[in-house]
Design a protein around this motif. Structure first.
Motif, PDB file in Angstrom:
ATOM      1  N   VAL A 351      53.507  29.061  55.775  1.00  0.00           N
ATOM      2  CA  VAL A 351      52.854  30.373  55.763  1.00  0.00           C
ATOM      3  C   VAL A 351      53.109  31.071  54.433  1.00  0.00           C
ATOM      4  CG1 VAL A 351      52.892  32.689  56.759  1.00  0.00           C
ATOM      5  CG2 VAL A 351      52.820  30.689  58.264  1.00  0.00           C
ATOM      6  N   ALA A 352      54.351  31.027  53.961  1.00  0.00           N
ATOM      7  CA  ALA A 352      54.693  31.669  52.695  1.00  0.00           C
ATOM      8  C   ALA A 352      53.905  31.058  51.544  1.00  0.00           C
ATOM      9  CB  ALA A 352      56.190  31.547  52.432  1.00  0.00           C
ATOM     10  N   ASP A 353      53.787  29.741  51.519  1.00  0.00           N
ATOM     11  CA  ASP A 353      53.022  29.077  50.454  1.00  0.00           C
ATOM     12  C   ASP A 353      51.541  29.429  50.544  1.00  0.00           C
ATOM     13  OD1 ASP A 353      55.186  27.844  49.294  1.00  0.00           O
ATOM     14  OD2 ASP A 353      55.002  26.015  50.473  1.00  0.00           O
ATOM     15  N   TRP A 354      51.030  29.499  51.764  1.00  0.00           N
ATOM     16  CA  TRP A 354      49.606  29.818  51.967  1.00  0.00           C
ATOM     17  C   TRP A 354      49.304  31.241  51.515  1.00  0.00           C
ATOM     18  CZ3 TRP A 354      46.700  25.922  52.178  1.00  0.00           C
ATOM     19  CH2 TRP A 354      45.417  25.941  52.735  1.00  0.00           C
ATOM     20  N   GLU A 355      50.182  32.160  51.878  1.00  0.00           N
ATOM     21  CA  GLU A 355      49.955  33.558  51.487  1.00  0.00           C
ATOM     22  C   GLU A 355      50.112  33.747  49.982  1.00  0.00           C
ATOM     23  OE1 GLU A 355      52.606  35.745  54.012  1.00  0.00           O
ATOM     24  OE2 GLU A 355      51.138  35.819  55.658  1.00  0.00           O
ATOM     25  N   GLU A 356      51.057  33.036  49.393  1.00  0.00           N
ATOM     26  CA  GLU A 356      51.211  33.108  47.943  1.00  0.00           C
ATOM     27  C   GLU A 356      49.987  32.521  47.240  1.00  0.00           C
ATOM     28  OE1 GLU A 356      52.920  33.694  44.111  1.00  0.00           O
ATOM     29  OE2 GLU A 356      53.133  34.633  46.083  1.00  0.00           O
ATOM     30  N   LEU A 357      49.444  31.461  47.797  1.00  0.00           N
ATOM     31  CA  LEU A 357      48.225  30.867  47.249  1.00  0.00           C
ATOM     32  C   LEU A 357      47.079  31.866  47.284  1.00  0.00           C
ATOM     33  CD1 LEU A 357      46.479  28.498  46.288  1.00  0.00           C
ATOM     34  CD2 LEU A 357      46.337  27.730  48.665  1.00  0.00           C
ATOM     35  N   HIS A 358      46.893  32.536  48.412  1.00  0.00           N
ATOM     36  CA  HIS A 358      45.828  33.533  48.524  1.00  0.00           C
ATOM     37  C   HIS A 358      46.052  34.687  47.544  1.00  0.00           C
ATOM     38  CE1 HIS A 358      44.590  32.270  52.883  1.00  0.00           C
ATOM     39  NE2 HIS A 358      44.219  31.407  51.962  1.00  0.00           N
ATOM     40  N   ARG A 359      47.317  35.082  47.409  1.00  0.00           N
ATOM     41  CA  ARG A 359      47.621  36.184  46.494  1.00  0.00           C
ATOM     42  C   ARG A 359      47.275  35.805  45.053  1.00  0.00           C
ATOM     43  NH1 ARG A 359      50.965  37.912  42.889  1.00  0.00           N
ATOM     44  NH2 ARG A 359      52.141  35.969  42.859  1.00  0.00           N
ATOM     45  N   ARG A 360      47.642  34.606  44.654  1.00  0.00           N
ATOM     46  CA  ARG A 360      47.383  34.183  43.275  1.00  0.00           C
ATOM     47  C   ARG A 360      45.892  34.039  42.994  1.00  0.00           C
ATOM     48  NH1 ARG A 360      51.954  29.601  41.744  1.00  0.00           N
ATOM     49  NH2 ARG A 360      53.786  30.887  42.160  1.00  0.00           N
ATOM     50  N   ILE A 361      45.167  33.480  43.977  1.00  0.00           N
ATOM     51  CA  ILE A 361      43.727  33.334  43.771  1.00  0.00           C
ATOM     52  C   ILE A 361      43.058  34.702  43.759  1.00  0.00           C
ATOM     53  CG2 ILE A 361      41.604  32.522  44.878  1.00  0.00           C
ATOM     54  CD1 ILE A 361      43.007  29.971  45.558  1.00  0.00           C
ATOM     55  N   GLY A 362      43.541  35.615  44.604  1.00  0.00           N
ATOM     56  CA  GLY A 362      42.998  36.970  44.577  1.00  0.00           C
ATOM     57  C   GLY A 362      43.199  37.622  43.221  1.00  0.00           C
ATOM     58  N   LYS A 363      44.337  37.372  42.623  1.00  0.00           N
ATOM     59  CA  LYS A 363      44.615  37.931  41.291  1.00  0.00           C
ATOM     60  C   LYS A 363      43.682  37.331  40.244  1.00  0.00           C
ATOM     61  CE  LYS A 363      48.415  38.727  38.042  1.00  0.00           C
ATOM     62  NZ  LYS A 363      49.866  38.515  37.781  1.00  0.00           N
ATOM     63  N   VAL A 364      43.446  36.028  40.349  1.00  0.00           N
ATOM     64  CA  VAL A 364      42.515  35.375  39.420  1.00  0.00           C
ATOM     65  C   VAL A 364      41.117  35.954  39.584  1.00  0.00           C
ATOM     66  CG1 VAL A 364      41.358  33.192  38.883  1.00  0.00           C
ATOM     67  CG2 VAL A 364      43.833  33.234  39.254  1.00  0.00           C
ATOM     68  N   PHE A 365      40.720  36.176  40.836  1.00  0.00           N
ATOM     69  CA  PHE A 365      39.377  36.686  41.081  1.00  0.00           C
ATOM     70  C   PHE A 365      39.187  38.100  40.533  1.00  0.00           C
ATOM     71  CE2 PHE A 365      37.907  33.879  44.873  1.00  0.00           C
ATOM     72  CZ  PHE A 365      37.871  32.794  44.023  1.00  0.00           C
ATOM     73  N   GLN A 366      40.246  38.871  40.516  1.00  0.00           N
ATOM     74  CA  GLN A 366      40.141  40.210  39.936  1.00  0.00           C
ATOM     75  C   GLN A 366      39.717  40.136  38.469  1.00  0.00           C
ATOM     76  OE1 GLN A 366      43.846  42.240  40.539  1.00  0.00           O
ATOM     77  NE2 GLN A 366      43.494  42.574  42.721  1.00  0.00           N
ATOM     78  N   GLU A 367      40.149  39.099  37.804  1.00  0.00           N
ATOM     79  CA  GLU A 367      39.803  38.918  36.401  1.00  0.00           C
ATOM     80  C   GLU A 367      38.337  38.502  36.230  1.00  0.00           C
ATOM     81  OE1 GLU A 367      42.463  36.023  34.867  1.00  0.00           O
ATOM     82  OE2 GLU A 367      44.274  37.109  35.475  1.00  0.00           O
ATOM     83  N   TYR A 368      37.805  37.872  37.270  1.00  0.00           N
ATOM     84  CA  TYR A 368      36.454  37.313  37.174  1.00  0.00           C
ATOM     85  C   TYR A 368      35.368  38.174  37.818  1.00  0.00           C
ATOM     86  CZ  TYR A 368      38.875  32.926  36.066  1.00  0.00           C
ATOM     87  OH  TYR A 368      39.671  31.960  35.502  1.00  0.00           O
ATOM     88  N   GLU A 369      35.759  39.135  38.654  1.00  0.00           N
ATOM     89  CA  GLU A 369      34.768  39.801  39.503  1.00  0.00           C
ATOM     90  C   GLU A 369      33.687  40.531  38.717  1.00  0.00           C
ATOM     91  OE1 GLU A 369      37.441  43.808  40.437  1.00  0.00           O
ATOM     92  OE2 GLU A 369      36.750  42.511  42.053  1.00  0.00           O
ATOM     93  N   ASN A 370      33.992  40.955  37.514  1.00  0.00           N
ATOM     94  CA  ASN A 370      32.977  41.655  36.696  1.00  0.00           C
ATOM     95  C   ASN A 370      32.330  40.743  35.660  1.00  0.00           C
ATOM     96  OD1 ASN A 370      33.425  44.163  37.958  1.00  0.00           O
ATOM     97  ND2 ASN A 370      35.259  44.491  36.673  1.00  0.00           N
ATOM     98  N   ALA A 371      32.743  39.446  35.698  1.00  0.00           N
ATOM     99  CA  ALA A 371      32.184  38.502  34.725  1.00  0.00           C
ATOM    100  C   ALA A 371      31.024  37.742  35.350  1.00  0.00           C
ATOM    101  CB  ALA A 371      33.260  37.530  34.272  1.00  0.00           C
ATOM    102  N   ALA A 372      30.060  37.401  34.554  1.00  0.00           N
ATOM    103  CA  ALA A 372      28.923  36.617  35.025  1.00  0.00           C
ATOM    104  C   ALA A 372      29.390  35.183  35.240  1.00  0.00           C
ATOM    105  CB  ALA A 372      27.784  36.635  34.008  1.00  0.00           C
ATOM    106  N   PRO A 373      28.847  34.489  36.246  1.00  0.00           N
ATOM    107  CA  PRO A 373      29.218  33.084  36.454  1.00  0.00           C
ATOM    108  C   PRO A 373      28.930  32.257  35.218  1.00  0.00           C
ATOM    109  CG  PRO A 373      27.966  33.922  38.324  1.00  0.00           C
ATOM    110  CD  PRO A 373      27.881  34.953  37.249  1.00  0.00           C
ATOM    111  N   ALA A 374      29.807  31.299  34.933  1.00  0.00           N
ATOM    112  CA  ALA A 374      29.600  30.419  33.775  1.00  0.00           C
ATOM    113  C   ALA A 374      28.391  29.533  34.016  1.00  0.00           C
ATOM    114  CB  ALA A 374      30.849  29.573  33.547  1.00  0.00           C
ATOM    115  N   LEU A 375      27.642  29.272  32.960  1.00  0.00           N
ATOM    116  CA  LEU A 375      26.474  28.409  33.071  1.00  0.00           C
ATOM    117  C   LEU A 375      26.842  26.962  32.819  1.00  0.00           C
ATOM    118  CD1 LEU A 375      23.889  30.607  31.146  1.00  0.00           C
ATOM    119  CD2 LEU A 375      24.244  30.438  33.617  1.00  0.00           C
TER     120      LEU A 375
END
Length: 375
Positions: A351-375
């Motif tokens: 559970v701890a690893d799963w939640e940490e995984l979600h947290r890290r991916i959420g942080k990465v997505f914050q960096e991408y949410e305003n960026a256009a998808p790569a072509l």
């Protein structure tokens, strides 16, 4: 060319599975090489493995950038990426699955560990994963908690193959067997062909030794010292005795006559933690025909490089194994309490690893949410 040491195990009827998966291992051809040279015939995974693969490398960066750019959520991304990896591994192992008649060639994918105490959510997640992966050689991993047992039955009854995991105690193993057989009986009653359903019962090995040995060390006696590193192997051999008894039972013979497959024993957590012991010890000591040993890459390398003498037939060890496990009480060690504690620790760790995984991916997505998808 096949490795001599791993070939010896295969000739004895022991299946070797890799306890690891990653995008790099799949795309580099490494898994294919392990299949051909090290006699690897299956892959198991868990939340910790996926967490490491997704957060400790940049192998998934392009895919995460695409997902983040179009608003995919973190949990959705985790499910998509893990399903993709498992599906590709299943395709690579499909020839093994076909050539062995479904005995081997399996890949496991675990339900969200946060549902380990929730039967309904475990069943729903298991059905969803089976549908998403959509491969005949994939097992859904279900923690063998009190709440997980009816989920195992329900999934098997629906024709879904199951890896019953996080098993420590022999009493829990008996409950897992009953859950599987009950699921098969329901499947047969519903007109489902039981030969299309498979299952394994995954026993944790090294974790039991580590927990017991810490307590034996506190006893500070020569006799306690002699018992160190012995409990997990003894426990596994007693599990095999239960398996043999099940195979001889009238209940199983009725199902076998309908074409049902036995639930094979799988030894998990087989990396040796104590430097005093050989790195391949849990593999060679538990080289029991018909069983599966799943191991991380470094343990597989140790087996291939150094090998070691294979164990004598398991039934020669049943009596001494029972004596050894019973002897723990003389040192104030409760086998049952350790088993319960390790089950919860295993779930909590995932559970701890799963939640940490979600947290890290959420942080990465914050960096991408305003960026256009790569072509």
């Amino acid at each position: 060319m096949s490795n001599r040491n791993t070939a010896r195990l295969a000739e004895r009827g022991v299946s070797l599975y890799l306890d690891d998966i990653s995008r790099k291992r799949l795309e580099s051809g490494n898994l294919t090489d392990l299949i051909s040279t090290y006699n690897v015939t299956g892959v198991t995974t868990n939340p910790s493995i996926f967490s490491a693969a997704l957060t400790e490398t940049d192998d998934y960066e392009d895919r995460l950038r695409l997902m983040g750019g179009i608003g995919v959520t973190g949990p959705e991304a985790v499910r998509m990426l893990t399903v993709m990896d498992v599906r590709q591994a299943a395709d690579l192992l499909e020839p093994v699955y076909r050539s062995t008649g479904g005995r081997d060639g399996w890949v496991s994918i675990e339900v969200d560990p946060r549902y380990a105490r929730d039967t309904a959510r475990t069943v729903a997640e298991g059905r969803l994963l089976s549908w998403l992966v959509s491969r005949p050689n994939v097992m859904v991993k279900v923690p063998s908690t009190t709440e997980g047992l009816p989920a195992i039955t329900e999934l098997v009854a629906r024709g879904i193959s199951v890896n019953a995991t996080v098993i420590i105690s022999l009493d829990r193993y008996r409950e897992v067997i009953d859950a599987y057989l009950t699921g098969l009986e329901r499947a047969v009653a519903a007109g489902t062909d039981p030969s299309q359903i498979s299952s394994v019962a995954s026993f944790y090995i090294s974790r039991l030794d580590r927990a017991v040995d810490e307590l034996l060390e506190q006893a500070d006696s020569p006799e306690a010292e002699r018992l160190r590193g012995q409990t997990a192997i003894a426990n596994a051999r007693l599990a095999h005795q239960i398996y043999r008894e099940t195979m001889d039972s009238p209940r199983w013979r009725i199902l076998a006559d309908r074409g049902a497959r036995p639930q094979r024993l799988l030894w998990a957590s087989t990396a040796v933690k104590d430097d005093r012991f050989h790195k391949a010890r849990y593999v060679t000591a538990l080289a029991i025909p018909g069983t599966i040993n799943t191991m991380p890459a470094h343990t597989l390398d140790a087996v291939a490089t150094h090998g070691g003498p294979l164990s004598r037939p398991a039934d020669e060890h049943y009596a001494t194994s029972r004596d050894l496990v019973d002897k723990l009480a003389e040192f104030g060690i409760s086998y049952e309490e350790i088993a319960r504690s390790l089950e919860q620790q295993g779930i909590d760790g995932f559970v701890a690893d799963w939640e940490e995984l979600h947290r890290r991916i959420g942080k990465v997505f914050q960096e991408y949410e305003n960026a256009a998808p790569a072509l």
